[in-house]
Design an enzyme around this catalytic site. Structure first.
Site, PDB file in Angstrom:
ATOM      1  N   CYS B 293       0.826  -1.203   0.000  1.00 19.79           N
ATOM      2  CA  CYS B 293       0.000   0.000   0.000  1.00 19.79           C
ATOM      3  C   CYS B 293       0.862   1.255   0.000  1.00 19.79           C
ATOM      4  CB  CYS B 293      -0.886  -0.063   1.235  1.00 19.79           C
ATOM      5  SG  CYS B 293      -1.576   1.472   1.755  1.00 19.79           S
ATOM      6  N   CYS B 298       5.583   6.758   9.173  1.00 20.72           N
ATOM      7  CA  CYS B 298       6.959   6.717   9.628  1.00 20.72           C
ATOM      8  C   CYS B 298       7.016   6.015  10.975  1.00 20.72           C
ATOM      9  CB  CYS B 298       7.497   8.140   9.735  1.00 20.72           C
ATOM     10  SG  CYS B 298       9.135   8.212  10.481  1.00 20.72           S
TER      11      CYS B 298
HETATM   12 ZN   LIG Z   1       9.196  10.462  10.282  1.00 16.41          ZN
END
Ligand SMILES: [Zn+2]
Ligand SMILES: [Zn+2]
Ligand SMILES: [Zn+2]
Ligand SMILES: [Zn+2]
Ligand SMILES: [Zn+2]
Ligand SMILES: [Zn+2]
Ligand SMILES: [Zn+2]
Lengths: 194, 646
Positions: B293, B298
Site C-alpha cells: 500500500c 513513519c
Molecule cells: Zn518520520
C-alpha cells in the site's frame, strides 16, 4: 573421426593422379592436411600450382572440411588477403558422401568459373564485373608470381627447417601461418613459447 | 474464404466442443480466481505437453487419412504448411507434384535383394544391403554412417526436421522413423523436442507460455490478429499472446514495446529511484517500504504520508479539487527569462522529470503487484487458518479475503500500464488552446486517480486493517477460557461483540473489492474505447438517442432478473432518466464551469454508483444503499465533499 575413411580417401587420390589434385598428410596428425591443385586450363590460373590448408574436425565427414588457400589467389570468391573461400559445398551444401578429392575438384571448378554475385573479396569481385581485362591480367600476374611449385616446395622447406629442430609439423605450420612465412620469426615464436 | 462473422462464430463454437479439455471447463480464464477486468475477452485454451502431443498426433492422423500418405510424409507436409490442416488440403490438391517436389517427398524406390554387398557411400566399407538403411529414394548407407549423419544434424538444431538424403543432389526427405531408428536415446529425445517445438512455434494459433520452467502452450480458438490478447496460463502467469510480454491490456502492444525500450534506455538515470528507501518528509529518517500500500507511516515520528508524492496523507485527496490526485502530472512552470542554453537544459530536465514521474509510478505498482501476489499466497497458506479460529468461521467462508487480494493484483497490473499509456498519450506540454487534449487528459487522470484511490484503500484494508484486527483478536484470545470459579468455557471467537466487528469488516472488504473492480472496469473501458470517443459520447449525444440506448438494456435486465442479486436489482431500479438528466445538467454546468473535465468526473462517478446500486463513503468506506442521500449513514461524511477530519 573415422581414420579408416581418411586412409581410403588418400588411397583413392593417390590412385587417380590424372585428376590434377592431391592431398598430403602432415605427419601423424590426420586433422591437418595439405591439398594441392593445378590451375584449370584456358583460365588465368592455367599453369599455376595452388596449395590449400585443410583442417578436419572430429565430426568429419558429417561436417565439411575447413579449407583455405595458402597460395595467394586473385579471384572474386577467394580472399586476396587470407585465402578464405566462399563455396557452398564447404558450408551448408556439404554432404558426407562428398570427399576431400571432390572438394578440391570443386575448388578447381570455382577457379574456372567465378561467381561474382556471391563474393568473398569485394574489391576483386567489382573489378571482375567492371574491368574484365584488368581482372584477367591481375589474376594471371598473381598466378605467375605466387602459384609456383618452387614456392610450394619452399614452403615445404620452411616447414622442414622447423620440424628438423624437433617441433611437430602442426606447430610449425601454425607458427609459419602467424608470421606470414617468416621462418626466423616463426622459430623465435616457438622458442619463446617453450 | 468469405469473412462472415456468423460463420466465424459457429465455427469457433463447434471447435470448442471438439476439444476435450474445454469440456472440463479448463479455460485459462477462471472468474473464480482471476478477476479479469478487460472487456474484450479472448477465447483460448491452455495445453500441457501431453495435450500438445495428442493435438499434434490428431493433426497427423487427419492428414494421413485425407491424403493417404505415410506419417513421415504427413509431418513434412504439415510442417511446410505451418501445421494448418486446411492449408495442407488446399496446397496438396492445388498441385500435388509441385508440393511433393518442394518438400522432398519421393515415391518409394524398389529395394532389390538384400542378399548382396554394397559399398557405403560415406565410409566406403562394404555391407550387406539388408543391414543398410535408406530414405524412400533407396540410397543406402550403413547404420553407423546414418547415425553420425543424424546425430550431427540433431546437434545442429531444429533444421534436422527438414533433413534430406546424404547423397549430394538427392533431395529426398529423411523420414522421422529412420531418424529415430538410428539415433541414441539422448538425440532421439532432442529430436522429439524439436518436433513438438515446431508444432507450437510454426503454428500461428499456438504460443508457449513464457514463464520460466512452464511447459504449457496457449491455443487461440479463433483467427489471431496482431492486437493485444491477454491470456493466463495454468501455471498462473499472464502474458500477451501477441507480443509475449507480460499481460498489459488495456494498453496496446506498441506502447508496451516503446515503454520497455525507453526504460532500458533510461535505466541509468533512474537507478536512484529504484532504491527501496526514501526519507520521511517530516523527520527525514530513511523509511523502507515493505508493504504494497502507498499509505506510509513513519515508524519514528508516526507521520503519515503518500509514498508516491510524499504529501501528508490527511491532505491527500482534498488539496486540489477534492479527489485523490497524486497520479497527476503537473509539468514544471516555465519562467520567461531563460536564455537559450538554460532553456534547453531546463527542457531536458523537465522531460526527464516527466518520464520519471510516470516510470516511478509504473515501477511502484509493478512492485506492489508482486507483493500482493505473495501476500495472497501467504494468506492462503496460513493467515486464513489462524483467522478461522479467531472468528469461528470455516476458511471456505473467508475466501473473500483471497478475492480481495486477487483484485489488488489485477488492479496493480492495470494501473501500472495506464502510466505507460499516460506517458505516451499526452505530450510534454499540451498547449492551452488544445482544450480537447486537456479535457481528455483531465478525464483520464481523474478516472485513473479514482481507481487508484480505491485500490489504495482496498490494499490498506486487506493488508494493514486485517493485520491490526488479527492482532486485536490475539490480545483477547480465550478460544476456551477457564473462569476463576471453575470450568466455564468462554468462547471469545463466537462472542456477539467479535462477530459484529468481524461482520462489519467483512462487509467493508467485500464492498470495497467490488467498488474497486468497477472503477477499474471503467478505466479499462475508457482506454479500450478511446478517450475521444467516450468524451464525445458524454458531451455530444442527443438526449433522445441516449435515452433510447439506455432504456431497452435496463428493461431487459429487469425482465431477466427473476432471482437477481440486490446489486442487479439496484441496477434495474436505477433511474432510467439518469443519463438524460445528467447530460442536460452537464450541458448547463459546462457553461458555468471552466473545469469541464473535473465535472465529467463527477458525472462518471454518479453513473458508476447508479450501476452498482450504492455509493461508498470516501472516508469510512461504508456502503450506502440510499442513492439519493448526500451524507454517509455511518460517519456523516459529505458524499462529494472534501474528506473531513474525524
Ligand atoms: Zn518520520
Ligand atoms: Zn558407412
Ligand atoms: Zn537419396
Ligand atoms: Zn505457464
Ligand atoms: Zn502485447
Ligand atoms: Zn500521493
Ligand atoms: Zn462514512
Amino acid at each position: 573421426m573415422d581414420a579408416g575413411r581418411i586412409q581410403k580417401e588418400l588411397k583413392e587420390i593417390e590412385r587417380d593422379k590424372k585428376s590434377g589434385v592431391s592431398v598430403q598428410l602432415n605427419g601423424d596428425n590426420i586433422h591437418r592436411l595439405t591439398g594441392f591443385l593445378e590451375g584449370p586450363k584456358d583460365t588465368a590460373y592455367q599453369g599455376g600450382y595452388f596449395v590449400v590448408d585443410i583442417k578436419l574436425e572430429d565430426q568429419y565427414p558429417f561436417v565439411p572440411p575447413k579449407m583455405r588457400f595458402r597460395t595467394k589467389v586473385w579471384h572474386p570468391n577467394i580472399s586476396s588477403a587470407n585465402g578464405a573461400i566462399c563455396l557452398d559445398i564447404l558450408k551448408d551444401q556439404w554432404s558426407p558422401a562428398l570427399t576431400l578429392k571432390t572438394a578440391l575438384l570443386s575448388l578447381q571448378a570455382l577457379l574456372a568459373s567465378p561467381e561474382p554475385d556471391d563474393p568473398q573479396d569485394g574489391v576483386v569481385a567489382s573489378q571482375y564485373i567492371k574491368n574484365q581485362p584488368l581482372f584477367q591480367r591481375t589474376a594471371r600476374q598473381w598466378t605467375e608470381q605466387y602459384a609456383t611449385r618452387e614456392l610450394a616446395s619452399q614452403d615445404d622447406e620452411k616447414v622442414l627447417s622447423i620440424t628438423s629442430m624437433g617441433f611437430p609439423r602442426e606447430m610449425a605450420l601454425t607458427a609459419l601461418e602467424s608470421t606470414h612465412g617468416d621462418v626466423n620469426a616463426a622459430i623465435n615464436k616457438l622458442l619463446e613459447s617453450c | 474464404m468469405e469473412d462472415d462473422s456468423d460463420y466465424e462464430d459457429s465455427y469457433v463454437a463447434s471447435d470448442v466442443e471438439d476439444y476435450p479439455t474445454s469440456e472440463d471447463g479448463d479455460y485459462g480464464y477462471d472468474p473464480q480466481t482471476e478477476p479479469e477486468i478487460s472487456m474484450r475477452r479472448a477465447a483460448y485454451t491452455v495445453l500441457s505437453e501431453e495435450e500438445l502431443k495428442l493435438r499434434q498426433q490428431e493433426a497427423l492422423q487427419q492428414v494421413m487419412q485425407v491424403l493417404s500418405i505415410s506419417e513421415g510424409e504427413a509431418v513434412r507436409v504439415l510442417r511446410h504448411c505451418k501445421w494448418d490442416v486446411n492449408r495442407v488440403n488446399e496446397e496438396w490438391f492445388a498441385d500435388t507434384e509441385a508440393l511433393r517436389d518442394k518438400i522432398g517427398l519421393v515415391d518409394e524406390q524398389p529395394t532389390g535383394s538384400g542378399r548382396r554387398k554394397e559399398s557405403c557411400g560415406i565410409c566406403f566399407d562394404e555391407f550387406w544391403v539388408s543391414e543398410m538403411h535408406a530414405a524412400p529414394c533407396n540410397h543406402s548407407f550403413c547404420r553407423g554412417c546414418w547415425k553420425g549423419y543424424v546425430h550431427t544434424a540433431i546437434s545442429g538444431g531444429p533444421a534436422v526436421l527438414s533433413l534430406r538424403c546424404p547423397l549430394p543432389d538427392c533431395s529426398a526427405a529423411v523420414p522421422a522413423a529412420l531418424v529415430t531408428a538410428v539415433s541414441d536415446p539422448k538425440h532421439r529425445e532432442k529430436y522429439h523436442l524439436y518436433s513438438l517445438r515446431s508444432f507450437v512455434e510454426d503454428n500461428q494459433r499456438l504460443e508457449w507460455c513464457p514463464a520460466p520452467g512452464c511447459e504449457n502452450a496457449v491455443e487461440a480458438l479463433h483467427e489471431v490478429s496482431n492486437e493485444a490478447m491477454d491470456v493466463t496460463c495454468r501455471c498462473g502467469s499472464s502474458f500477451c499472446f501477441n507480443c509475449k510480454e507480460e499481460a498489459h491490456r488495456p494498453v496496446d502492444c506498441e506502447t508496451v514495446k516503446k515503454w520497455i525500450i525507453k526504460n532500458s534506455a533510461e535505466s541509468e538515470n533512474l537507478n536512484w529511484i529504484l532504491a527501496n528507501t526514501k526519507p520521511c518528509p517530516k523527520c527525514k529518517r530513511p523509511i523502507e517500504k515493505n508493504q504494497g500500500c502507498m499509505h506510509m507511516s513513519c515508524s519514528q515520528c508516526k507521520h503519515e504520508f503518500c509514498w508516491l508524492c510524499l504529501a501528508s496523507w490527511q491532505e491527500h485527496g482534498e488539496r486540489t479539487g477534492g479527489f485523490y490526485n497524486c497520479n497527476k502530472y503537473e509539468s514544471a512552470k516555465k519562467r520567461g527569462d531563460y536564455d537559450a542554453e538554460s532553456l534547453k537544459r531546463e527542457h531536458a530536465r523537465v522531460s526527464l522529470q516527466r518520464y520519471m514521474h510516470y516510470y516511478q509510478r509504473w515501477a511502484e505498482n509493478d512492485r506492489a503487484r508482486s507483493q500482493a501476489l505473495s501476500s495472497k499466497a501467504e494468506a492462503n497458506d496460513k493467515k486464513l487458518e489462524v483467522l478461522s479460529e479467531f472468528v469461528a468461521t470455516p476458511t471456505s467462508q473467508l475466501k473473500f479475503i483471497l478475492d480481495a487480494w486477487a483484485q489488488v493484483v489485477e488492479c496493480r497490473r492495470i494501473l501500472k500500464w495506464t502510466y505507460a499509456y499516460g506517458y505516451y498519450r499526452f505530450g510534454d506540454n499540451i498547449p492551452d488552446e488544445d482544450t480537447a487534449q486537456k479535457q481528455q487528459q483531465g478525464f483520464f487522470e481523474f478516472n485513473q486517480g479514482q481507481a487508484e484511490m480505491f485500490l489504495e484503500k482496498l490494499n490498506g484494508v486487506v493488508e494493514k486493517d486485517l493485520d491490526n484486527l488479527v492482532e486485536e483478536f490475539k490480545r483477547e484470545p480465550g478460544l476456551s477460557e477457564v473462569a476463576p470459579d471453575g470450568s466455564v468455557f468462554v468462547d471469545q471467537a463466537s462472542s456477539p461483540e467479535r462477530q459484529a466487528v468481524w461482520s462489519k469488516f467483512r462487509e467493508q472488504l467485500i464492498g470495497l473489492t467490488e467498488v474497486t473492480r468497477m472503477h477499474f472496469v471503467k478505466l479499462v473501458q475508457e482506454l479500450e474505447k478511446g478517450l475521444d470517443q467516450l468524451l464525445a459520447f458524454y458531451s455530444e449525444q442527443p438526449e433522445a438517442e441516449a435515452e433510447a440506448e439506455v432504456e431497452p438494456a435496463a428493461v431487459s435486465t429487469a425482465e431477466a432478473s427473476g432471482s437477481a442479486t440486490p446489486a442487479q436489482q439496484a441496477t434495474a431500479k436505477a433511474p432510467k432518466r439518469s443519463k438524460r438528466s445528467r447530460i442536460s445538467s452537464r450541458a448547463a454546468a459546462d457553461k458555468a464551469s471552466n473545469s469541464a473535465a473535473a465535472f465529467s468526473l463527477q458525472e462518471a462517478d454518479s453513473e458508476l454508483e447508479a450501476e452498482a446500486g450504492y455509493w461508498q463513503c470516501r472516508r469510512c468506506t461504508v456502503i450506502n444503499r440510499d442513492l439519493n442521500s448526500q451524507s454517509c449513514s455511518m460517519c456523516a461524511q459529505n458524499r462529494r465533499g472534501p474528506i473531513s477530519a474525524s
